[in-house]
Design an enzyme around this catalytic site. Structure first.
Site, PDB file in Angstrom:
ATOM      1  N   ARG A  96       1.653  -7.072 -10.778  1.00 55.23           N
ATOM      2  CA  ARG A  96       1.714  -5.777 -10.076  1.00 55.23           C
ATOM      3  C   ARG A  96       2.694  -4.841 -10.770  1.00 55.23           C
ATOM      4  O   ARG A  96       2.468  -3.639 -10.861  1.00 55.23           O
ATOM      5  CB  ARG A  96       2.096  -5.997  -8.606  1.00 55.23           C
ATOM      6  CG  ARG A  96       1.980  -4.710  -7.786  1.00 55.23           C
ATOM      7  CD  ARG A  96       2.164  -4.975  -6.305  1.00 55.23           C
ATOM      8  NE  ARG A  96       3.487  -5.477  -5.995  1.00 55.23           N
ATOM      9  CZ  ARG A  96       3.850  -5.953  -4.806  1.00 55.23           C
ATOM     10  NH1 ARG A  96       2.963  -5.980  -3.805  1.00 55.23           N
ATOM     11  NH2 ARG A  96       5.065  -6.389  -4.590  1.00 55.23           N
ATOM     12  N   LYS A 206       3.886   0.631  -6.830  1.00 60.57           N
ATOM     13  CA  LYS A 206       5.150   0.399  -6.130  1.00 60.57           C
ATOM     14  C   LYS A 206       6.209   1.275  -6.799  1.00 60.57           C
ATOM     15  O   LYS A 206       7.072   0.799  -7.534  1.00 60.57           O
ATOM     16  CB  LYS A 206       5.515  -1.093  -6.177  1.00 60.57           C
ATOM     17  CG  LYS A 206       6.328  -1.503  -4.951  1.00 60.57           C
ATOM     18  CD  LYS A 206       6.420  -3.006  -4.818  1.00 60.57           C
ATOM     19  CE  LYS A 206       7.391  -3.355  -3.705  1.00 60.57           C
ATOM     20  NZ  LYS A 206       6.885  -3.049  -2.355  1.00 60.57           N
ATOM     21  N   GLU A 242      -0.782   1.953   6.657  1.00 62.66           N
ATOM     22  CA  GLU A 242       0.294   0.968   6.482  1.00 62.66           C
ATOM     23  C   GLU A 242       1.417   1.267   7.454  1.00 62.66           C
ATOM     24  O   GLU A 242       1.454   2.325   8.075  1.00 62.66           O
ATOM     25  CB  GLU A 242       0.890   1.074   5.067  1.00 62.66           C
ATOM     26  CG  GLU A 242       0.006   0.607   3.960  1.00 62.66           C
ATOM     27  CD  GLU A 242       0.799   0.329   2.688  1.00 62.66           C
ATOM     28  OE1 GLU A 242       1.807  -0.388   2.739  1.00 62.66           O
ATOM     29  OE2 GLU A 242       0.395   0.858   1.642  1.00 62.66           O
TER      30      GLU A 242
HETATM   31  C1  LIG Z   1       6.213  -3.617  -1.308  1.00 61.96           C
HETATM   32  C2  LIG Z   1       5.319  -2.956  -0.322  1.00 61.96           C
HETATM   33  C3  LIG Z   1       4.530  -3.687   0.594  1.00 61.96           C
HETATM   34  C4  LIG Z   1       4.606  -5.186   0.720  1.00 61.96           C
HETATM   35  O1  LIG Z   1       4.268  -5.872  -0.444  1.00 61.96           O
HETATM   36  P1  LIG Z   1       4.709  -7.404  -0.618  1.00 61.96           P
HETATM   37  O2  LIG Z   1       4.182  -7.756  -1.956  1.00 61.96           O
HETATM   38  O3  LIG Z   1       4.070  -8.159   0.483  1.00 61.96           O
HETATM   39  O4  LIG Z   1       6.191  -7.430  -0.535  1.00 61.96           O
HETATM   40  C5  LIG Z   1       3.684  -2.993   1.442  1.00 61.96           C
HETATM   41  N1  LIG Z   1       3.628  -1.649   1.424  1.00 61.96           N
HETATM   42  C6  LIG Z   1       4.358  -0.902   0.574  1.00 61.96           C
HETATM   43  C7  LIG Z   1       4.228   0.566   0.603  1.00 61.96           C
HETATM   44  C8  LIG Z   1       5.226  -1.534  -0.321  1.00 61.96           C
HETATM   45  O5  LIG Z   1       5.947  -0.797  -1.161  1.00 61.96           O
END
Ligand SMILES: *Cc1c(COP(=O)(O)O)cnc(C)c1O
Length: 362
Positions: A96, A206, A242
């Site tokens: 990722r 991210k 989300e």
């Molecule tokens: C990091 C993140 C998540 C959760 O991802 P994980 O890999 O489960 O930690 C969900 N939503 C957003 C916007 C994120 O930045």
């Protein structure tokens, strides 16, 4: 998110792209022995952690500090019964992170180098003896009170002031102490009319910049007495997207588990992916699809959010346009608890790791 601290561990990993290749190494920051550090008073301890958080001559003015051009990861390591430490699905984070860097049009750290760097600085920290040891007490509540180590890799650009892309980024990885996640306080959530991500944008990356709006929305929700803000889609303000920095799941009255389908506005969470797998392993029907706020308000009987920091946190109610839907009796739902215990059991080595998710630090 609960549990985060600025108490970084002494060894960090730093790598820089020089235009041709990544050159990296682990760096040892100022430290005492774990015993000596535990005896420092508050001020001495603050000074030490300040030094540990100021360890490189990074340029102050750059694309990351000025325009939010950067990305990061969050992953966790767990103490095991045999004294070793294992990291949860780091190959997924490596991939990722590669995708995020590529999405931000900067040279991307190859996944093998991510994993090598991660293993190197983590194993050096283990040798120093700072990480929390496995505690059999955690078995009593199926690891809900278990401690872990939070790992934060992130990119940082070269010096720059005009708009531009990063060609020679750094990647830094460090680990911090994290306490148990106590699910105290309210579990109420509220929808927000702020927009986290739009189509053709960066919602799937991210990236640092994506965190501004969720932070504002979550802090507003907290000021209004809620735990979490829930984002709806930008076009219709109708479909659930989300939580503020977590993915979201609903168990409907017909017992299917539903989570919004991935697209360019939703972050592909690794906890999300793991929960989907664990639920399917139990024979539960899981649907990744659009789910409207109206459907949730009338059909859901459990709700929870997922992410590395929070693990799995239940939502007791959602308020939308002044109306509130309650899920269960305010406590964590039956399925959510089952999935959470399953996940923790795998992470602490008490439940068989069928999918080979745990990575041993060598
Ligand atoms: C990091 C993140 C998540 C959760 O991802 P994980 O890999 O489960 O930690 C969900 N939503 C957003 C916007 C994120 O930045």
């Amino acid at each position: 998110m609960a549990g985060f601290t600025l108490k970084t561990y002494p060894w960090v990993y730093v790598t820089k792209f020089d235009g041709q290749a990544w050159k990296g190494d682990s760096i040892l920051n100022p430290h005492l022995t774990p015993e000596e550090e535990s005896k420092l008073n508050e001020e001495e301890s603050a000074n030490l952690f300040k030094k540990r958080n100021s360890f490189l001559d990074l340029p102050v003015i750059n694309y990351t500090s000025q325009y939010g051009l950067g990305c990061f990861e969050g992953l966790k390591a767990f103490p095991q019964k045999d004294g070793s430490f294992k990291i949860f699905r780091p190959e997924e984070n490596a991939q990722r992170f590669f995708n995020s860097m590529t999405g931000l049009k900067m040279p991307a750290l190859p996944t093998e180098e991510f994993l090598e760097g991660l293993n190197d600085f983590m194993s050096k920290n283990i040798k120093l003896g700072f990480f929390p040891k496995y505690n059999p007490e955690w078995e009593k509540d199926k690891y809900l009170s278990g401690h872990s180590i939070y790992i934060r890799p992130f990119s940082y650009s070269e010096a720059a002031i005009g708009l531009g892309l990063s060609f020679k980024p750094w990647v830094i990885m460090l680990a911090t102490e994290v306490g148990a996640y106590f699910s105290g306080g309210t579990h109420k959530a509220v929808t927000t009319n702020m927009i986290r991500a739009t189509e053709h944008g960066t919602g799937w990356i991210k990236s640092n910049s994506n965190y501004v709006i969720p932070t504002l929305a979550k802090k507003q929700a907290e000021a209004d007495g809620y735990m979490e803000a829930i984002f709806l889609d930008h076009k219709h303000q109708k479909y659930i997207e989300e939580g503020s920095s977590c993915n979201i799941f609903f168990r409907l009255k017909d017992n299917t588990l539903v989570t919004p389908e991935l697209g360019d506005t939703i972050l592909p969470g690794i906890t999300r992916k793991s929960i989907i797998q664990l639920a399917r392993d139990k024979g539960i029907t899981v649907e990744e699809r659009k789910i409207s706020i109206d459907e949730v308000m009338s059909e859901a009987k459990e709700a929870f959010v997922t992410g590395t920091a929070a693990g799995l946190t239940h939502i007791g109610s959602i308020t939308h346009n002044g109306e509130t839907a309650n899920f269960g009796d305010g406590k964590i739902g039956e399925l959510a608890l089952d999935l959470l215990e399953n996940l923790k059991g795998i992470q602490y080595g008490a439940i068989e790791d069928k999918h080979n998710w745990m990575f041993s630090i060598k």
